[in-house]
Design a protein around this motif. Structure first.
Motif, mmCIF file in Angstrom:
data_model
loop_
_atom_site.group_PDB
_atom_site.id
_atom_site.type_symbol
_atom_site.label_atom_id
_atom_site.label_comp_id
_atom_site.label_asym_id
_atom_site.label_seq_id
_atom_site.Cartn_x
_atom_site.Cartn_y
_atom_site.Cartn_z
ATOM 1 N N ASN A 223 0.838 -1.201 0.000
ATOM 2 C CA ASN A 223 0.000 0.000 0.000
ATOM 3 C C ASN A 223 0.871 1.250 0.000
ATOM 4 O OD1 ASN A 223 0.603 0.745 2.733
ATOM 5 N ND2 ASN A 223 -1.048 -0.578 3.504
ATOM 6 N N VAL A 252 -4.317 -3.117 0.647
ATOM 7 C CA VAL A 252 -4.276 -1.891 -0.154
ATOM 8 C C VAL A 252 -4.851 -0.692 0.607
ATOM 9 C CG1 VAL A 252 -5.091 -0.813 -2.293
ATOM 10 C CG2 VAL A 252 -4.249 -3.167 -2.319
ATOM 11 N N ALA A 291 -5.693 4.881 -3.385
ATOM 12 C CA ALA A 291 -5.036 3.721 -2.772
ATOM 13 C C ALA A 291 -4.879 2.588 -3.776
ATOM 14 C CB ALA A 291 -5.829 3.255 -1.562
ATOM 15 N N THR A 295 -1.156 1.113 -5.718
ATOM 16 C CA THR A 295 -0.663 -0.269 -5.747
ATOM 17 C C THR A 295 -0.646 -0.818 -7.164
ATOM 18 O OG1 THR A 295 -1.464 -0.620 -3.488
ATOM 19 C CG2 THR A 295 -0.984 -2.584 -4.802
ATOM 20 N N SER A 345 -1.390 2.293 9.131
ATOM 21 C CA SER A 345 -1.683 1.671 7.838
ATOM 22 C C SER A 345 -0.835 0.429 7.582
ATOM 23 C CB SER A 345 -1.457 2.682 6.707
ATOM 24 O OG SER A 345 -2.292 3.804 6.870
#
Length: 356
Positions: A223, A252, A291, A295, A345
């Motif tokens: 991520n 992610v 996001a 990725t 995160s």
């Protein structure tokens, strides 16, 4: 030649008595590998028009860039009324890869149950992936036996070692009587089509694993916060690209913790959650679109994302449909944006591994 039934395969996999003794001693049943043929790779006719596709490494499979994760709604207990329609809708929207695991949904393995409810009538529309968290051969054999029953199928397309994070995980898996023996045996016996490894804790153990065996795929955390703590993209990603593995991105949106609009639960509540290994004190910083695009701009084959409802699923498919790669400056901006929320995160890199 008559195709083997689910019961045929399950009888072969039973871990009691002489069969188990033969398997664990390293002996295959005579003629099994040569007498069994896997069906053709799954085909979801909607995928090509639904979203871009990419090669899943050297498997020969073209996977849609968004795939359905086996957590979120799919790991909740007695959630058939919500989870099964999500899976059905995913296939209707062109998703052609389904992720699950033998540990999603606790001992009842709810995730595999929900997926199996759909697979009993739509097996050839989805590339089906599950996992074993067991580190021994006999434990993993029991896992795949139960997976086949719950998934209502006689084979899975991808069987993976779940959550490889520490050197001792790798050593146990590759030891005599370790899980790798089960994976190789089931591949030879055409119970599983491809083999993979997964992880989100530390890159070094995964690098060791993929250097020990030519796995077909890797499922790895990727991520926008990744580079800030124990980065997977620095060394692990280039290694698996060089090996031409199918690369599946996970975590992610970091179970929402990377996203604007996410509100942290109380600190007390977080202490009792898996994600509470890194207590969050603020909301996230980017949209799901950002996001996912971050990725997907990397050389991954697909991303798996769990969905709480059909609206989230439809949004993710739409993002995949409209995907265009980000520029280097856009990538740098998102990476910088993620810095203040990097720990929350990347909570999965702070789990106390000594607990199990």
């Amino acid at each position: 030649m008559k195709q083997p039934t689910s019961a045929d395969r399950r009888n072969f996999l039973k871990t009691g008595g002489a069969v188990a003794a033969g398997l664990l001693a390293g002996g295959a049943l005579p003629g099994r590998a040569s007498s069994v043929k896997l069906p053709a790779l799954p085909v979801n006719v909607r995928t090509q028009s639904a979203m871009p596709t990419r090669n899943l490494g050297k498997t020969g499979y073209k996977v849609g860039i968004f795939s359905l994760g086996g957590q979120a709604a799919l790991e909740k207990a007695n959630h058939f009324d919500v989870a099964v329609p999500i899976i059905e809708r995913a296939l209707d929207l062109g998703v052609n890869y389904l992720d699950t695991s033998s540990i999603y949904g606790g001992p009842e393995r709810w995730s595999e149950q929900y997926v199996g409810q759909v697979m009993k009538t739509r097996r050839q529309e989805a590339f089906l992936a599950t996992k074993t968290k067991e580190r021994t051969r006999d434990g993993s054999m029991r896992m795949i036996d139960k997976s086949l029953k719950l998934l209502r199928t006689d084979h899975v397309d991808l069987w993976q070692l779940h959550d490889v994070g520490l050197p001792e995980d790798v050593d146990a898996i590759f030891a005599k009587g370790g899980a790798m023996e089960a994976l190789i045996e089931m591949h030879e016996q055409k119970v599983v089509r491809f083999l993979g490894v997964t992880g989100h804790y530390r890159p070094e153990a995964l690098m060791d694993a993929v250097n020990r065996y030519p796995f077909d795929t890797i499922l790895m955390a990727m991520n926008a916060a990744d580079t800030h703590i124990h980065s997977f993209s620095d060394q692990l990603l280039p290694l698996v690209v060089e090996k031409q593995m199918g690369i599946i991105g996970m975590k992610v949106p970091a179970r929402g913790r990377l996203l604007t609009g996410w509100t942290p639960p109380s600190a007390e509540k977080q202490k009792h959650m898996w994600e509470g290994s890194a207590i969050a004190t603020r909301g996230g910083v980017m949209t799901m679109r950002d996001a996912m695009r971050f990725t997907l701009t990397h050389p991954v084959s697909t991303v798996i994302i769990g969905c709480d409802n059909i609206a989230q699923l439809e949004e993710n498919v739409q993002i995949a449909r409209e995907f265009t790669p980000l520029s280097q400056s856009q990538m740098a901006t998102l990476n910088e944006m993620a810095a203040p929320v990097a720990k929350q995160s990347l909570f999965f890199r702070f789990t106390d591994r000594s607990k199990g």
